[in-house]
Design a protein around this motif. Sequence first.
Motif, PDB file in Angstrom:
ATOM      1  N   LYS A 180      40.130  44.272  33.997  1.00 50.50           N
ATOM      2  CA  LYS A 180      40.746  45.601  33.933  1.00 50.50           C
ATOM      3  C   LYS A 180      39.707  46.671  33.643  1.00 50.50           C
ATOM      4  CE  LYS A 180      45.420  44.235  32.518  1.00 50.50           C
ATOM      5  NZ  LYS A 180      46.466  44.361  31.468  1.00 50.50           N
ATOM      6  N   SER A 183      37.433  47.319  36.601  1.00 49.63           N
ATOM      7  CA  SER A 183      38.116  48.145  37.593  1.00 49.63           C
ATOM      8  C   SER A 183      38.123  49.620  37.189  1.00 49.63           C
ATOM      9  CB  SER A 183      39.552  47.636  37.773  1.00 49.63           C
ATOM     10  OG  SER A 183      40.216  48.354  38.787  1.00 49.63           O
ATOM     11  N   GLU A 241      33.439  44.654  42.862  1.00 49.14           N
ATOM     12  CA  GLU A 241      34.876  44.697  43.128  1.00 49.14           C
ATOM     13  C   GLU A 241      35.142  44.788  44.629  1.00 49.14           C
ATOM     14  OE1 GLU A 241      38.542  46.840  40.895  1.00 49.14           O
ATOM     15  OE2 GLU A 241      37.164  48.217  41.920  1.00 49.14           O
ATOM     16  N   VAL A 270      45.649  39.734  39.191  1.00 49.91           N
ATOM     17  CA  VAL A 270      44.726  40.614  39.915  1.00 49.91           C
ATOM     18  C   VAL A 270      45.458  41.408  40.998  1.00 49.91           C
ATOM     19  CG1 VAL A 270      42.572  40.699  41.252  1.00 49.91           C
ATOM     20  CG2 VAL A 270      42.802  39.060  39.404  1.00 49.91           C
ATOM     21  N   ASN A 273      45.862  45.158  40.751  1.00 52.47           N
ATOM     22  CA  ASN A 273      44.721  46.037  40.994  1.00 52.47           C
ATOM     23  C   ASN A 273      45.055  47.038  42.108  1.00 52.47           C
ATOM     24  OD1 ASN A 273      42.164  46.835  42.468  1.00 52.47           O
ATOM     25  ND2 ASN A 273      41.236  45.751  40.753  1.00 52.47           N
TER      26      ASN A 273
END
Length: 337
Positions: A180, A183, A241, A270, A273
Amino acid sequence: MLVMGIETSCDDTAISVYDNVDGLLSNNVYSQKIHKKYKGIVPELAARQHLKKIIPLIKKTLIFSQKKINEIDLIAYTAGPGLVSSLIIGATMAHTLGFSLNIPVIPINHIEGHLLSIMLEKKKLNFPFIVLVVSGGNTQLIYVYDFEKYKILGYSIDDAAGEALDKIAIMLGLNFPGGKNLSKIAQFGVSKRFIFPRPMTKNKNNLNFSFSGLKTFTKNFINKYNFLDFQTKADIACAFEDAIIDTLFIKSLWALEKYKIKKLVISGGVSSNKKLRLYLIKKLKKNKIQIFYNTTKLCTDNAAMIAYVGIKKFHKKNNCVPYDIIIDSKLKLNFNK
């Protein structure tokens, strides 16, 4: 019919109450904070937290559902895969309740829960479809022909996508939960300043995943710097990413094309995301492929998906057990297609 779902496969304690007529009545998750200082899950501490929180969470869930414990008709719990010390807490509680209430108890595969969690959404999805399960412990492509009819098309042969994201986050000095936070910082990255490899994307016939090499490549890249300023960290996070997301897209598209399926479901932690979702929506739209995903609360580990699968299995008179505690840390997903 009321079913209580119990999920304790890793570090989230989750309880739900599901009605086969009115749907999901209550779904609660306690996310453990204690692992933050260790930058990873400590199994013994996770088990202790489950033991401490599971009964209060059951009470809370019953209050929210406006139901009493003696109104529950069925208990469904996660039997695996997961951490043994965590699984045993949920399994023991499930069988204790089942025995005391004299109601059936049913063990559920955690991955099967993720596969069918999309069925909890208002917009119903018809079989068949392909599911990309992407989480901290799993990265798999699974063809869902029908309920209990699955075919595993590809899986991670080493690190799962979520696990790789967590590990690189630690290398960048970010706090737990790593994925997290990676990201978040990646949002400030300059796209394509760095371009990292897309592993195992040369052979269309190979739908397996491997992120260990990408992780090592990124580790060596980070080690080239004596000091990482914020912008460089953000650019590395962005590049890593992007490599993960693009690899997931490529493999998913190959699977969809091979089996001539026009529906992709993304599930697992995930899948929440936003960058992954937007990327897949944009790319798959060009191929006239529909994409489906859960609300955020149903992406991560939750008991609603366990309860849903439990009631489906019960109606098929399948897998109900006479209070024999069943757990398996490496439980495999059964498929018969």
